[in-house]
Write a protein that holds these residues in place. Structure first.
Motif, PDB file in Angstrom:
ATOM      1  N   GLN A 209     -12.847  10.446   6.893  1.00 48.80           N
ATOM      2  CA  GLN A 209     -11.976   9.526   7.602  1.00 48.80           C
ATOM      3  C   GLN A 209     -10.664  10.207   7.995  1.00 48.80           C
ATOM      4  O   GLN A 209     -10.448  11.387   7.729  1.00 48.80           O
ATOM      5  N   LYS A 210      -9.809   9.448   8.609  1.00 48.08           N
ATOM      6  CA  LYS A 210      -8.464   9.922   8.932  1.00 48.08           C
ATOM      7  C   LYS A 210      -7.666  10.069   7.625  1.00 48.08           C
ATOM      8  O   LYS A 210      -8.034   9.498   6.598  1.00 48.08           O
ATOM      9  N   PRO A 211      -6.567  10.801   7.637  1.00 48.59           N
ATOM     10  CA  PRO A 211      -5.733  10.924   6.439  1.00 48.59           C
ATOM     11  C   PRO A 211      -5.221   9.559   5.983  1.00 48.59           C
ATOM     12  O   PRO A 211      -5.060   8.638   6.786  1.00 48.59           O
ATOM     13  N   LYS A 212      -4.954   9.428   4.693  1.00 44.29           N
ATOM     14  CA  LYS A 212      -4.545   8.157   4.108  1.00 44.29           C
ATOM     15  C   LYS A 212      -3.325   7.562   4.802  1.00 44.29           C
ATOM     16  O   LYS A 212      -3.248   6.351   5.011  1.00 44.29           O
ATOM     17  N   GLU A 213      -2.356   8.421   5.153  1.00 47.04           N
ATOM     18  CA  GLU A 213      -1.148   7.891   5.772  1.00 47.04           C
ATOM     19  C   GLU A 213      -1.433   7.309   7.154  1.00 47.04           C
ATOM     20  O   GLU A 213      -0.802   6.341   7.587  1.00 47.04           O
ATOM     21  N   GLN A 214      -2.426   7.886   7.860  1.00 42.61           N
ATOM     22  CA  GLN A 214      -2.801   7.350   9.164  1.00 42.61           C
ATOM     23  C   GLN A 214      -3.560   6.031   9.009  1.00 42.61           C
ATOM     24  O   GLN A 214      -3.345   5.084   9.777  1.00 42.61           O
ATOM     25  N   ILE A 215      -4.430   5.973   8.032  1.00 43.79           N
ATOM     26  CA  ILE A 215      -5.175   4.735   7.763  1.00 43.79           C
ATOM     27  C   ILE A 215      -4.213   3.597   7.461  1.00 43.79           C
ATOM     28  O   ILE A 215      -4.344   2.475   7.985  1.00 43.79           O
ATOM     29  N   LYS A 216      -3.208   3.890   6.642  1.00 44.13           N
ATOM     30  CA  LYS A 216      -2.218   2.871   6.285  1.00 44.13           C
ATOM     31  C   LYS A 216      -1.380   2.475   7.493  1.00 44.13           C
ATOM     32  O   LYS A 216      -1.114   1.294   7.721  1.00 44.13           O
ATOM     33  N   ARG A 217      -0.955   3.459   8.277  1.00 38.38           N
ATOM     34  CA  ARG A 217      -0.122   3.182   9.455  1.00 38.38           C
ATOM     35  C   ARG A 217      -0.848   2.293  10.445  1.00 38.38           C
ATOM     36  O   ARG A 217      -0.274   1.337  10.985  1.00 38.38           O
ATOM     37  N   ILE A 218      -2.120   2.594  10.689  1.00 41.19           N
ATOM     38  CA  ILE A 218      -2.902   1.847  11.681  1.00 41.19           C
ATOM     39  C   ILE A 218      -3.386   0.517  11.116  1.00 41.19           C
ATOM     40  O   ILE A 218      -3.531  -0.467  11.836  1.00 41.19           O
ATOM     41  N   GLY A 219      -3.629   0.489   9.798  1.00 37.53           N
ATOM     42  CA  GLY A 219      -4.192  -0.699   9.170  1.00 37.53           C
ATOM     43  C   GLY A 219      -5.700  -0.751   9.261  1.00 37.53           C
ATOM     44  O   GLY A 219      -6.298  -1.823   9.428  1.00 37.53           O
ATOM     45  N   GLU A 220      -6.329   0.414   9.138  1.00 41.53           N
ATOM     46  CA  GLU A 220      -7.792   0.479   9.242  1.00 41.53           C
ATOM     47  C   GLU A 220      -8.477  -0.084   8.001  1.00 41.53           C
ATOM     48  O   GLU A 220      -7.928  -0.084   6.903  1.00 41.53           O
ATOM     49  N   ASP A 221      -9.703  -0.529   8.204  1.00 42.07           N
ATOM     50  CA  ASP A 221     -10.567  -0.977   7.112  1.00 42.07           C
ATOM     51  C   ASP A 221     -11.435   0.211   6.696  1.00 42.07           C
ATOM     52  O   ASP A 221     -12.384   0.571   7.395  1.00 42.07           O
ATOM     53  N   GLU A 222     -11.113   0.832   5.568  1.00 43.20           N
ATOM     54  CA  GLU A 222     -11.800   2.065   5.156  1.00 43.20           C
ATOM     55  C   GLU A 222     -13.281   1.856   4.890  1.00 43.20           C
ATOM     56  O   GLU A 222     -14.107   2.736   5.168  1.00 43.20           O
ATOM     57  N   THR A 223     -13.641   0.708   4.347  1.00 37.42           N
ATOM     58  CA  THR A 223     -15.049   0.447   4.033  1.00 37.42           C
ATOM     59  C   THR A 223     -15.887   0.425   5.303  1.00 37.42           C
ATOM     60  O   THR A 223     -16.944   1.059   5.387  1.00 37.42           O
ATOM     61  N   LYS A 224     -15.403  -0.289   6.308  1.00 35.66           N
ATOM     62  CA  LYS A 224     -16.155  -0.380   7.563  1.00 35.66           C
ATOM     63  C   LYS A 224     -16.202   0.967   8.281  1.00 35.66           C
ATOM     64  O   LYS A 224     -17.246   1.365   8.802  1.00 35.66           O
ATOM     65  N   ILE A 225     -15.073   1.661   8.296  1.00 38.32           N
ATOM     66  CA  ILE A 225     -15.035   2.973   8.948  1.00 38.32           C
ATOM     67  C   ILE A 225     -16.013   3.934   8.295  1.00 38.32           C
ATOM     68  O   ILE A 225     -16.729   4.684   8.977  1.00 38.32           O
ATOM     69  N   GLN A 226     -16.083   3.936   6.975  1.00 38.78           N
ATOM     70  CA  GLN A 226     -16.984   4.860   6.300  1.00 38.78           C
ATOM     71  C   GLN A 226     -18.438   4.587   6.648  1.00 38.78           C
ATOM     72  O   GLN A 226     -19.219   5.513   6.877  1.00 38.78           O
ATOM     73  N   TYR A 227     -18.787   3.303   6.708  1.00 43.72           N
ATOM     74  CA  TYR A 227     -20.164   3.001   7.076  1.00 43.72           C
ATOM     75  C   TYR A 227     -20.453   3.449   8.498  1.00 43.72           C
ATOM     76  O   TYR A 227     -21.521   3.986   8.792  1.00 43.72           O
ATOM     77  N   GLN A 228     -19.503   3.255   9.396  1.00 38.90           N
ATOM     78  CA  GLN A 228     -19.691   3.687  10.781  1.00 38.90           C
ATOM     79  C   GLN A 228     -19.849   5.198  10.869  1.00 38.90           C
ATOM     80  O   GLN A 228     -20.698   5.704  11.606  1.00 38.90           O
ATOM     81  N   LEU A 229     -19.025   5.946  10.117  1.00 39.49           N
ATOM     82  CA  LEU A 229     -19.151   7.409  10.109  1.00 39.49           C
ATOM     83  C   LEU A 229     -20.517   7.837   9.588  1.00 39.49           C
ATOM     84  O   LEU A 229     -21.149   8.743  10.137  1.00 39.49           O
ATOM     85  N   ASP A 230     -20.975   7.185   8.529  1.00 44.42           N
ATOM     86  CA  ASP A 230     -22.288   7.516   7.965  1.00 44.42           C
ATOM     87  C   ASP A 230     -23.389   7.273   8.992  1.00 44.42           C
ATOM     88  O   ASP A 230     -24.326   8.071   9.116  1.00 44.42           O
ATOM     89  N   TRP A 231     -23.290   6.167   9.732  1.00 46.17           N
ATOM     90  CA  TRP A 231     -24.297   5.846  10.748  1.00 46.17           C
ATOM     91  C   TRP A 231     -24.229   6.829  11.911  1.00 46.17           C
ATOM     92  O   TRP A 231     -25.243   7.373  12.333  1.00 46.17           O
ATOM     93  N   LEU A 232     -23.033   7.070  12.421  1.00 42.80           N
ATOM     94  CA  LEU A 232     -22.878   7.986  13.551  1.00 42.80           C
ATOM     95  C   LEU A 232     -23.382   9.385  13.217  1.00 42.80           C
ATOM     96  O   LEU A 232     -23.949  10.077  14.069  1.00 42.80           O
ATOM     97  N   ASN A 233     -23.182   9.798  11.982  1.00 40.02           N
ATOM     98  CA  ASN A 233     -23.607  11.123  11.542  1.00 40.02           C
ATOM     99  C   ASN A 233     -25.109  11.330  11.702  1.00 40.02           C
ATOM    100  O   ASN A 233     -25.573  12.458  11.891  1.00 40.02           O
TER     101      ASN A 233
END
Length: 299
Positions: free
Chosen positions: A241-265
């Motif tokens: 994923q993106k760095p923690k500070e970027q995730i916090k700044r943007i307000g991303e949902d880490e759980t959903k992003i991780q699943y998307q990365l796993d699928w895209l991979n």
């Protein structure tokens, strides 16, 4: 089992308990998208074009978890699907005022002539797709001199519209309730075919209204425009994923992003060409291979 797996598609948020379940879910999702891509009859796109209208110099450390201090140019891009008799734009560029927001007080490269070409391409497009509600993707419609004309052919999800109404990334993007009727406002559970070979995929996580765009071409090749799930191909290849500070700044949902990365991979091994919006390392290689074409087609 299949029904249960499909029911989680809208949020991309389910973490599978076994590899077998995850593989089954991945296959169900891809098969559903592929089937939907054949549901709108007509000629499919014959080429994909793009342009870089601005750049944000960063480092890999600011781009991907565990990245180093090597320079990384975050390209600001817009894409064009060219059909035999029409075009569809994916994302809409941005004016220089919005671009300056991303510099946080520093001057970053902006190519006005290329953004002007994006505006011309928007004017001639049959449809405009917005992958998400951040300024570098949506401002080209919202702040266009031809706003009314272009908004009427712009597909926006209700999640995207809600963000622009209530919590825009910057004041310049805020809309009011009277503007909702200006767009092709859509709401769908998981996927939505909108043109021959073209399917929208809900992928909230980076923003509430993030979508990805699948395209099957006239020659049978398959593309998936990944939006901002990752800012680099490396993020998908390494499932980082993106760095923690970027995730916090943007307000991303880490759980959903991780699943998307796993699928895209998993998708390149299934013959699908990923197109990562902000990459400026792999994209030039795709141009050399003829997978992407540089410069938008302007009639």
């Amino acid at each position: 089992m299949i029904k249960t797996l499909i029911s989680c598609l809208m949020t991309f948020g389910l973490l599978m308990t076994t590899n077998a379940q995850q593989i089954e879910y991945n296959d169900v999702l891809l098969n559903k998208i592929r089937k939907a891509s054949e549901s709108v009859h007509g000629d499919k796109a014959k080429e994909v074009r793009y342009t870089i209208f601005a750049e944000s110099p960063r480092t890999f450390k600011a781009t991907i978890e565990g990245g180093d201090d090597k320079p990384y140019i975050q390209a600001r891009t817009a894409y064009q699907l060219v059909f035999p008799k029409s075009t569809i734009m994916i994302d809409s560029g941005m004016d220089e005022e919005v671009h300056n927001f991303f510099g946080n007080g520093t001057k970053q490269p902006y190519f006005k002539s290329k953004n002007d070409s994006v505006q011309l391409a928007l004017n001639q497009a049959e449809k405009i797709i917005i992958t998400h509600e951040h300024g570098d993707h949506v401002a080209g419609v919202l702040r266009s001199k031809n706003y009314k004309k272009n908004a009427l052919k712009t597909i926006m999800t209700y999640q995207q519209i809600n963000t622009l109404l209530n919590k825009p990334q910057m004041p310049q993007l805020k809309i009011d309730s009277t503007q909702i009727k200006d767009f092709i406002a859509v709401d769908f559970y998981d996927i939505l075919p909108i043109a021959p070979g073209v399917v929208l995929i809900k992928a909230p996580g980076h923003t509430p209204g993030e979508i990805m765009v699948y395209t099957k071409m006239e020659n049978g090749k398959e593309y998936l425009f990944t939006g901002d799930v990752s800012w680099s191909y490396a993020g998908i290849e390494e499932k980082k994923q993106k760095p923690k500070e970027q995730i916090k700044r943007i307000g991303e949902d880490e759980t959903k992003i991780q699943y998307q990365l796993d699928w895209l991979n998993t998708l390149p091994n299934k013959g699908i060409q990923l197109i990562v919006s902000h990459d400026n390392i792999i994209q030039p290689q795709l141009v050399k291979k003829g997978i992407l074409k540089d410069k938008l087609l302007i009639n």
